[in-house]
Design an enzyme around this catalytic site. Structure first.
Site, PDB file in Angstrom:
ATOM      1  N   CYS A 185       0.844  -1.199   0.000  1.00 30.52           N
ATOM      2  CA  CYS A 185       0.000   0.000   0.000  1.00 30.52           C
ATOM      3  C   CYS A 185       0.885   1.256   0.000  1.00 30.52           C
ATOM      4  O   CYS A 185       1.574   1.509  -0.964  1.00 30.52           O
ATOM      5  CB  CYS A 185      -0.961  -0.047   1.187  1.00 30.52           C
ATOM      6  SG  CYS A 185      -2.305   1.141   1.057  1.00 30.52           S
ATOM      7  N   HIS A 188      -3.465  -5.556   0.998  1.00 30.13           N
ATOM      8  CA  HIS A 188      -2.807  -5.794   2.289  1.00 30.13           C
ATOM      9  C   HIS A 188      -2.816  -7.278   2.673  1.00 30.13           C
ATOM     10  O   HIS A 188      -3.698  -7.699   3.426  1.00 30.13           O
ATOM     11  CB  HIS A 188      -3.564  -5.039   3.385  1.00 30.13           C
ATOM     12  CG  HIS A 188      -3.337  -3.563   3.390  1.00 30.13           C
ATOM     13  ND1 HIS A 188      -2.314  -2.971   4.095  1.00 30.13           N
ATOM     14  CD2 HIS A 188      -4.014  -2.564   2.789  1.00 30.13           C
ATOM     15  CE1 HIS A 188      -2.378  -1.655   3.930  1.00 30.13           C
ATOM     16  NE2 HIS A 188      -3.396  -1.378   3.142  1.00 30.13           N
ATOM     17  N   GLU A 235      -1.056  -8.716   4.851  1.00 29.58           N
ATOM     18  CA  GLU A 235      -0.881  -8.880   6.304  1.00 29.58           C
ATOM     19  C   GLU A 235      -2.199  -8.746   7.053  1.00 29.58           C
ATOM     20  O   GLU A 235      -2.313  -9.168   8.194  1.00 29.58           O
ATOM     21  CB  GLU A 235       0.166  -7.881   6.816  1.00 29.58           C
ATOM     22  CG  GLU A 235      -0.335  -6.475   7.112  1.00 29.58           C
ATOM     23  CD  GLU A 235      -0.627  -5.630   5.861  1.00 29.58           C
ATOM     24  OE1 GLU A 235      -0.603  -6.158   4.737  1.00 29.58           O
ATOM     25  OE2 GLU A 235      -0.890  -4.417   6.033  1.00 29.58           O
TER      26      GLU A 235
END
Lengths: 225, 91
Positions: free
Chosen positions: A87, A195, A197
């Site tokens: 990002c 994302h 994660e």
């Protein structure tokens, strides 16, 4: 020995703990690296996480690329070290010239916070080495400037060298050629807007990001051995 | 007498805009708001940024050179943006 990941933070970064939790859930270790640091020696991989580095003033990533740590990240990358920008981290890596292209405002001027389908386009990158090509992963996006663009020559190069790492199945933001993430010529630096994660814990409702972080940790761990 | 002239302060304007052919959703959105003003005949709206700063330099050409470095290395991203540098006052 578990892979040791440095997670770079700038003033305004806000996804660093998600990155650390994701890495630790998969058996790696992770530490914060302040943007004033002049070395990332001793890490097996570097993550530049999301947020609003230096307030996103001027352009996302435009000020961050002058932070001292970016010189260290560039040297680490030049030596073949795995680097992943997520990002805002992707925006920082493009501004720093470690990845080609630029991220501009989403078409329709929409801030976009949703989960999207991502298709893995190559397994020749540090983030996708363990993921079969063609896999479709459900991964959240959360950005205003996620609309990837580059000139025609760069696009031809990215396509010809199989350096588009992930594409949107249903392009949400106007990105050229549905590109959600790319890698450098050495395939050890990857940037992507979604994302992974945030998709590593069943509590968050999705775990499709695990295979991506697992690839990164496997590559990083192999570097140690 | 030193053979280098004393520095003078020059005021500089840097205008940054998206390169031709790069979609400008902000400009397009502004353009779509214009009918609410009751005005017709305005088109081609492009949004950009303007920066003003002062440069100490020995002459106008040197001031322009310094400001151009700032414009190219920091203020504009050449992948998507063009910049125009003008010395507006000084000397």
């Amino acid at each position: 020995m578990p892979a040791r990941v440095g997670v770079v933070i700038f003033p305004g970064t806000n996804c660093e703990h998600d990155a650390i939790l994701g890495v630790e859930r998969l058996g790696g270790t992770a530490e914060l690296v302040w943007h004033g640091a002049t070395s990332v020696d001793g890490y097996d991989a570097v993550i530049v996480p999301g947020g609003f580095a230096h307030g996103d003033y001027l352009r996302p990533g435009a000020i961050a690329r002058f932070s001292p740590v970016m010189g260290a990240v560039a040297r680490f990358a030049a030596a073949g070290g795995p680097v992943v920008g997520i990002c805002n981290g992707f925006q920082v890596l493009t501004e720093a010239g470690l990845l080609p292209g630029a991220l501009q405002k989403n078409s329709g001027l929409r801030f976009m916070c949703r989960t999207v389908d991502l298709r893995v386009e190559t397994d020749r990158s540090v983030l996708t080495s363990g993921v079969p090509v063609g896999s479709v992963l459900r991964i959240p996006v959360n950005n205003f400037e996620g609309n990837y663009t580059c000139d025609a020559e760069t696009l031809a190069e990215l396509r010809g060298e199989e350096r588009v790492v992930v594409r949107y199945v249903d392009n949400p933001n106007g990105s050229v050629d549905d590109i959600a993430g790319v890698c450098n010529a050495g395939r050890n630096v990857v940037g992507l807007m979604p994302h992974p994660e945030r998709a590593t814990d069943p509590l968050s409702g999705q775990t499709d990001g695990e295979v991506l972080l697992r690839s990164l940790l496997a590559t990083a761990g192999a570097g140690v051995a | 007498m030193p053979d280098v002239a004393d520095p003078t302060t020059y005021s500089v304007l840097v205008e940054v805009s998206l390169r031709a052919g790069i979609a400008d959703p902000q400009g397009a959105t502004i353009e779509r708001a214009l009918p609410a003003l009751g005005l017709d005949g305005i088109s081609g709206v492009r949004a950009g940024k303007a920066f003003r700063f002062d440069v100490e330099a020995v002459d106008e050409a040197a001031a322009l050179d310094h400001a151009t470095v700032v414009a190219h290395r920091l203020l504009a991203n050449p992948v998507i943006e063009d910049s125009v540098v003008t010395v507006v006052a000084g000397g």
